[in-house]
Design an enzyme around this catalytic site. Structure first.
Site, PDB file in Angstrom:
ATOM      1  N   SER A 193       0.834  -1.211   0.000  1.00  0.00           N
ATOM      2  CA  SER A 193       0.000   0.000   0.000  1.00  0.00           C
ATOM      3  C   SER A 193       0.869   1.262   0.000  1.00  0.00           C
ATOM      4  O   SER A 193       0.505   2.274  -0.607  1.00  0.00           O
ATOM      5  CB  SER A 193      -0.981  -0.008   1.167  1.00  0.00           C
ATOM      6  OG  SER A 193      -0.319   0.227   2.383  1.00  0.00           O
TER       7      SER A 193
ATOM      8  N   ARG B 141      21.923 -14.504   1.861  1.00  0.00           N
ATOM      9  CA  ARG B 141      21.454 -13.114   1.894  1.00  0.00           C
ATOM     10  C   ARG B 141      22.180 -12.285   0.830  1.00  0.00           C
ATOM     11  O   ARG B 141      21.572 -11.522   0.085  1.00  0.00           O
ATOM     12  CB  ARG B 141      21.714 -12.551   3.290  1.00  0.00           C
ATOM     13  CG  ARG B 141      20.999 -11.279   3.587  1.00  0.00           C
ATOM     14  CD  ARG B 141      21.142 -10.878   5.045  1.00  0.00           C
ATOM     15  NE  ARG B 141      20.523 -11.809   5.987  1.00  0.00           N
ATOM     16  CZ  ARG B 141      19.218 -11.988   6.146  1.00  0.00           C
ATOM     17  NH1 ARG B 141      18.373 -11.285   5.427  1.00  0.00           N
ATOM     18  NH2 ARG B 141      18.747 -12.846   7.014  1.00  0.00           N
TER      19      ARG B 141
ATOM     20  N   MET C 139      10.358  -6.946   3.909  1.00  0.00           N
ATOM     21  CA  MET C 139      10.625  -7.598   5.185  1.00  0.00           C
ATOM     22  C   MET C 139      11.862  -8.491   5.126  1.00  0.00           C
ATOM     23  O   MET C 139      11.799  -9.674   5.452  1.00  0.00           O
ATOM     24  CB  MET C 139       9.396  -8.392   5.630  1.00  0.00           C
ATOM     25  CG  MET C 139       8.198  -7.506   5.916  1.00  0.00           C
ATOM     26  SD  MET C 139       8.641  -6.034   6.865  1.00  0.00           S
ATOM     27  CE  MET C 139       7.183  -5.803   7.844  1.00  0.00           C
ATOM     28  N   ARG C 140      12.947  -7.928   4.684  1.00  0.00           N
ATOM     29  CA  ARG C 140      14.210  -8.660   4.640  1.00  0.00           C
ATOM     30  C   ARG C 140      15.276  -7.814   5.311  1.00  0.00           C
ATOM     31  O   ARG C 140      15.310  -6.603   5.136  1.00  0.00           O
ATOM     32  CB  ARG C 140      14.656  -8.887   3.185  1.00  0.00           C
ATOM     33  CG  ARG C 140      13.690  -9.645   2.340  1.00  0.00           C
ATOM     34  CD  ARG C 140      14.022 -11.105   2.230  1.00  0.00           C
ATOM     35  NE  ARG C 140      15.388 -11.380   1.828  1.00  0.00           N
ATOM     36  CZ  ARG C 140      16.063 -12.469   2.200  1.00  0.00           C
ATOM     37  NH1 ARG C 140      15.501 -13.353   2.987  1.00  0.00           N
ATOM     38  NH2 ARG C 140      17.307 -12.676   1.781  1.00  0.00           N
TER      39      ARG C 140
ATOM     40  N   LEU D 227      18.874  -6.572   5.212  1.00  0.00           N
ATOM     41  CA  LEU D 227      19.760  -6.408   4.055  1.00  0.00           C
ATOM     42  C   LEU D 227      21.215  -6.619   4.461  1.00  0.00           C
ATOM     43  O   LEU D 227      21.610  -6.281   5.582  1.00  0.00           O
ATOM     44  CB  LEU D 227      19.578  -5.003   3.477  1.00  0.00           C
ATOM     45  CG  LEU D 227      18.158  -4.728   2.961  1.00  0.00           C
ATOM     46  CD1 LEU D 227      17.926  -3.238   2.791  1.00  0.00           C
ATOM     47  CD2 LEU D 227      17.907  -5.460   1.653  1.00  0.00           C
TER      48      LEU D 227
ATOM     49  N   ASN E  83      13.641   4.004   4.127  1.00  0.00           N
ATOM     50  CA  ASN E  83      12.700   3.006   4.638  1.00  0.00           C
ATOM     51  C   ASN E  83      11.612   3.721   5.426  1.00  0.00           C
ATOM     52  O   ASN E  83      11.834   4.809   5.955  1.00  0.00           O
ATOM     53  CB  ASN E  83      13.452   2.023   5.556  1.00  0.00           C
ATOM     54  CG  ASN E  83      12.537   0.938   6.098  1.00  0.00           C
ATOM     55  OD1 ASN E  83      11.695   0.397   5.357  1.00  0.00           O
ATOM     56  ND2 ASN E  83      12.680   0.612   7.368  1.00  0.00           N
TER      57      ASN E  83
ATOM     58  N   HIS F 246       8.967   3.032   8.659  1.00  0.00           N
ATOM     59  CA  HIS F 246       8.796   2.131   9.796  1.00  0.00           C
ATOM     60  C   HIS F 246       7.638   2.641  10.659  1.00  0.00           C
ATOM     61  O   HIS F 246       7.555   3.842  10.929  1.00  0.00           O
ATOM     62  CB  HIS F 246      10.099   2.089  10.599  1.00  0.00           C
ATOM     63  CG  HIS F 246      10.030   1.140  11.753  1.00  0.00           C
ATOM     64  ND1 HIS F 246      10.097  -0.230  11.590  1.00  0.00           N
ATOM     65  CD2 HIS F 246       9.867   1.344  13.088  1.00  0.00           C
ATOM     66  CE1 HIS F 246       9.994  -0.818  12.772  1.00  0.00           C
ATOM     67  NE2 HIS F 246       9.856   0.126  13.688  1.00  0.00           N
TER      68      HIS F 246
ATOM     69  N   SER G 181       7.903   6.702  10.839  1.00  0.00           N
ATOM     70  CA  SER G 181       9.156   7.418  10.545  1.00  0.00           C
ATOM     71  C   SER G 181       9.681   7.016   9.177  1.00  0.00           C
ATOM     72  O   SER G 181       9.612   5.843   8.811  1.00  0.00           O
ATOM     73  CB  SER G 181      10.243   7.053  11.567  1.00  0.00           C
ATOM     74  OG  SER G 181       9.778   7.156  12.886  1.00  0.00           O
TER      75      SER G 181
ATOM     76  N   ASP H 287      16.409  -0.621  11.222  1.00  0.00           N
ATOM     77  CA  ASP H 287      15.528   0.495  11.599  1.00  0.00           C
ATOM     78  C   ASP H 287      16.287   1.618  12.308  1.00  0.00           C
ATOM     79  O   ASP H 287      15.785   2.249  13.242  1.00  0.00           O
ATOM     80  CB  ASP H 287      14.360   0.007  12.472  1.00  0.00           C
ATOM     81  CG  ASP H 287      13.481  -0.982  11.728  1.00  0.00           C
ATOM     82  OD1 ASP H 287      13.369  -0.854  10.495  1.00  0.00           O
ATOM     83  OD2 ASP H 287      12.924  -1.879  12.368  1.00  0.00           O
TER      84      ASP H 287
ATOM     85  N   ALA I 281      -1.282   7.669   7.838  1.00  0.00           N
ATOM     86  CA  ALA I 281      -0.196   8.649   8.014  1.00  0.00           C
ATOM     87  C   ALA I 281       1.018   8.279   7.159  1.00  0.00           C
ATOM     88  O   ALA I 281       1.665   9.151   6.566  1.00  0.00           O
ATOM     89  CB  ALA I 281       0.197   8.728   9.491  1.00  0.00           C
ATOM     90  N   GLU I 282       1.313   6.990   7.067  1.00  0.00           N
ATOM     91  CA  GLU I 282       2.444   6.547   6.234  1.00  0.00           C
ATOM     92  C   GLU I 282       2.249   6.975   4.787  1.00  0.00           C
ATOM     93  O   GLU I 282       3.181   7.437   4.122  1.00  0.00           O
ATOM     94  CB  GLU I 282       2.587   5.017   6.296  1.00  0.00           C
ATOM     95  CG  GLU I 282       3.048   4.496   7.643  1.00  0.00           C
ATOM     96  CD  GLU I 282       3.305   2.989   7.608  1.00  0.00           C
ATOM     97  OE1 GLU I 282       3.802   2.476   6.594  1.00  0.00           O
ATOM     98  OE2 GLU I 282       2.981   2.317   8.603  1.00  0.00           O
TER      99      GLU I 282
HETATM  100  C1  GAR Z   1       3.978  -0.680   6.661  1.00  0.00           C
HETATM  101  O1  GAR Z   1       3.199  -0.401   7.798  1.00  0.00           O
HETATM  102  C2  GAR Z   1       5.427  -0.392   6.962  1.00  0.00           C
HETATM  103  O2  GAR Z   1       5.624   0.709   7.797  1.00  0.00           O
HETATM  104  C3  GAR Z   1       5.871  -1.658   7.632  1.00  0.00           C
HETATM  105  O3  GAR Z   1       5.235  -2.673   6.901  1.00  0.00           O
HETATM  106  C4  GAR Z   1       4.009  -2.184   6.389  1.00  0.00           C
HETATM  107  C5  GAR Z   1       3.955  -2.476   4.906  1.00  0.00           C
HETATM  108  O4  GAR Z   1       2.691  -2.190   4.368  1.00  0.00           O
HETATM  109  N1  GAR Z   1       7.296  -1.785   7.608  1.00  0.00           N
HETATM  110  C6  GAR Z   1       8.029  -2.289   8.589  1.00  0.00           C
HETATM  111  O5  GAR Z   1       7.559  -2.750   9.596  1.00  0.00           O
HETATM  112  C7  GAR Z   1       9.524  -2.258   8.349  1.00  0.00           C
HETATM  113  N2  GAR Z   1      10.260  -2.514   9.555  1.00  0.00           N
HETATM  114  P1  GAR Z   1       2.507  -2.017   2.822  1.00  0.00           P
HETATM  115  O6  GAR Z   1       3.097  -3.248   2.163  1.00  0.00           O
HETATM  116  O7  GAR Z   1       1.017  -1.955   2.636  1.00  0.00           O
HETATM  117  O8  GAR Z   1       3.200  -0.764   2.423  1.00  0.00           O
END
Ligand code: GAR
Length: 321
Positions: free
Chosen positions: A16, A67, A92-93, A95, A109, A111, A138, A147, A175-176
């Protein structure tokens, strides 16, 4: 408008945030374009959305790979796409250090917490368990630590009395989606932002021995020596109107050198007004091609021309060998 910055987005799932970035990039005045969406999971729903939006995609499972090997596949795909920036959006990897280093200062990134609080997973529940009144998200530069890395922007999201992890997560996600596109836009255009440019100069000027900053006729300047008897070796200039809007003034050895520099690169160098026949030279910092090592060299050279003997003596001796 200047050329758009090319961005690759890495996702692992829903995507998203990727969608928010893709739609933001459709605005004519958005300073970036999305040239690739890549994933470690070929089934990531976000990939289908990217394809429908005619964005190049690449999916490569990490299973069975080290990796480093998987990161290398991603890196190669990103390089092939021509991207200059890597944006992690729910990737979700963890790096490898090598990958992080290759994209240092060009990888961001998002978070779902107010970093440095709650790195890693379960950020919402941890905020609730701690009894926090606000949570948030953030955007930060990616460094080898998870992070971690300099925070570029944050949004606070109030925690409501009946919140559970899901309700809080969905509000933070809104908010993201606001924060990420706006922060990325600011980041990729930072080199045109006078405040950012000033910070770059300041950092390098103050790294020289016995220096301090002092304003001179409304412009920041840097002096070497004591507060009382110090001498200026550099000034920052920023004009609101006129062609040369942001520049650095440093000292040359004299008028001959000044003239030779202007002759060699008249776009980069100019003779500053109001400095008469002093040999000061102005270097443009707003051309989008600033070589910061070159600027650091200029500052050091200028510093040396005005620094007291007791500070330059050792360098002068070293120069004789
Ligand atoms: C988001 O909330 C993002 O902040 C989080 O994963 C979600 C991904 O949603 N990321 C982390 O936790 C990274 N440490 P999305 O695939 O719908 O963007």
């Amino acid at each position: 408008m200047a050329e758009k910055a090319r961005v690759a987005i890495l996702i692992s799932g829903r995507g998203s945030n990727m969608a928010a970035l893709v739609y933001a990039a459709k605005a004519g005045d958005c300073p970036y374009e999305i040239v690739l969406v890549a994933s470690n999971d070929p089934a990531a729903p976000g990939l289908a959305l990217a394809e429908a939006e005619a964005i190049a995609t690449c999916a490569h499972p990490h299973k069975g790979l080290t990796r480093e090997a998987h990161d290398q596949i991603m890196h190669d795909a990103i390089v092939r796409s021509g991207a200059e920036y890597v944006v992690l959006a729910g990737y979700m990897r963890i790096l490898s250090d090598g990958f992080v280093q290759k994209w240092a200062d060009r990888m961001v990134n998002i978070h779902p917490s107010l970093l440095p609080k709650y790195k890693g997973l379960d950020t919402y529940q941890r905020a609730l368990d701690a009894g926090d009144r606000v949570a948030g998200c953030s955007v930060h530069l990616v460094t080898p630590q998870l992070d971690d890395g300099p925070i570029l922007a944050q949004t606070e999201v109030a925690i409501l009395p009946g919140d559970d992890a899901d309700s809080l997560a969905s509000r933070i996600l809104i908010a993201e989606h606001q924060l990420y596109p706006a922060t990325l836009a600011r980041y990729v255009t930072r080199e045109a932002d006078p405040e950012w440019i000033l910070d770059q100069v300041r950092k390098r000027a103050l790294a020289l021995e016995e220096t301090h900053e002092r304003e001179s006729f409304g412009s920041p300047g840097w002096r070497v020596g004591s507060e009382k008897t110090g001498k200026y070796f550099a000034y920052f200039t920023q004009k609101l109107h006129g062609e040369a809007s942001v520049g650095l003034l440093v000292k040359t050895s004299g008028l001959d050198e000044q003239a030779a520099l202007i002759d060699a690169d008249p776009e980069l160098y100019y003779a500053p007004k109001f400095y008469g026949k002093s040999g000061w030279i102005a270097i443009r910092l707003d051309l989008g091609r600033t070589d910061w090592d070159h600027i650091a060299d200029w500052l050091a050279k200028s510093w040396r021309l005005v620094a007291p003997k007791r500070l330059t003596r050792m360098i002068d001796i070293a120069d004789q060998f």
